[in-house]
Each structure stands twice: as structure tokens, then as C-alpha cells.
Write a protein that holds these residues in place. Structure first.
Motif, short mmCIF file in Angstrom:
data_model
loop_
_atom_site.label_atom_id
_atom_site.label_comp_id
_atom_site.label_asym_id
_atom_site.label_seq_id
_atom_site.Cartn_x
_atom_site.Cartn_y
_atom_site.Cartn_z
N LEU A 6 49.57 24.66 -5.85
CA LEU A 6 48.38 24.10 -5.22
C LEU A 6 47.12 24.74 -5.77
CD1 LEU A 6 47.72 22.35 -2.35
CD2 LEU A 6 46.88 24.61 -1.82
N LEU A 7 47.13 26.05 -5.91
CA LEU A 7 45.98 26.74 -6.47
C LEU A 7 45.76 26.38 -7.93
CD1 LEU A 7 46.42 30.25 -4.82
CD2 LEU A 7 44.80 28.45 -4.21
N VAL A 8 46.83 26.23 -8.68
CA VAL A 8 46.72 25.82 -10.08
C VAL A 8 46.10 24.43 -10.17
CG1 VAL A 8 48.06 25.15 -12.12
CG2 VAL A 8 48.55 27.28 -10.96
N GLY A 9 46.53 23.51 -9.33
CA GLY A 9 45.97 22.16 -9.32
C GLY A 9 44.50 22.15 -8.97
N LEU A 10 44.11 22.98 -8.01
CA LEU A 10 42.70 23.08 -7.62
C LEU A 10 41.85 23.63 -8.76
CD1 LEU A 10 40.76 22.72 -5.20
CD2 LEU A 10 41.25 25.08 -4.62
#
Length: 125
Positions: A20-24
């Protein structure tokens, strides 16, 4: 991802949160690049989804694909391959949560950055 995560459901959830953090982060970079180049939000969303999924779930998805497609007929080869995977019991659920987390991170980034851009555009009019 090949990070030292916990085993079981906790490790699967950790992998999903990291994705999720990578996508953000990837969407934030693509949003800035697309604004600079004059492209639409669709370019930012599409390329951010592809890059985030490959970056966060690439290794685990490849291991899942390889394990399903290759014939591991020898117990030695099967044991060697399974030893190279971190928590092979949760591999499928980890791939699903990594893909969902990466796409969810891009969607969250789109919501955060598009609302800020919409606020700037409505003030300018």
C-alpha cells in the motif's frame, strides 16, 4: 518482496501494508511527472498500478507462477525451491494482498492528490 516479515497472517498483512505504501509513493511520483508532462490522470494511475504491483508483488507472484508451472517431480528439487521462499504456506494470500495493497495505495494516492488538485482548480476559476 523478500523482506524479513513475520510468518502466517501477520506477515501477509505486513506485506499488504508495505505494498500500500509502495503504491502511494509510486502514484505520487507519477502524478508529479504527469503534471509536468501535461498528461492525464489516467496515465499516472495506469503506470503507477503496473509499477507498484511489479515492485511489491513481483517476486512472490513469480514464485507462485513458477511453483504452479514447473514440474517439481523430485522431492529434492521441491524441497530446495520451497526453502528459497519465505513462508510458502501463505504465498498465495500474500500475493493477493500485495496486489490489492498496491492498487489500493494507488487509489488512495489518487484520492489524496486529485482532491488537492480539484481544490486548486476551483479556486482559480
Amino acid at each position: 518482496m523478500n523482506l524479513p516479515l513475520h510468518f502466517g497472517l501477520l506477515g501477509t498483512l505486513e506485506a499488504g501494508l508495505i505494498a500500500l505504501l509502495v503504491g502511494l509513493l509510486v502514484y505520487a511520483l507519477w502524478h508529479r511527472l504527469c503534471r509536468w508532462a501535461g498528461w492525464t490522470d489516467g496515465h499516472a494511475i495506469g503506470w503507477a498500478c503496473v509499477i507498484a504491483v511489479v515492485a511489491s508483488a513481483g517476486i512472490d507472484a513469480w514464485n507462485l507462477f513458477y511453483m504452479g508451472m514447473m514440474r517439481l517431480e523430485s522431492p529434492l528439487y521441491a524441497r530446495l525451491f520451497l526453502a528459497s521462499i519465505h513462508d510458502p504456506n501463505e504465498l498465495g494470500s500474500r500475493v493477493v494482498l500485495e496486489v490489492a495493497g498496491a492498487i489500493g495505495g494507488v487509489a488512495l494516492g489518487w484520492l489524496l492528490f486529485s482532491s488537492r488538485s480539484a481544490g486548486k482548480n476551483s479556486n482559480a476559476a
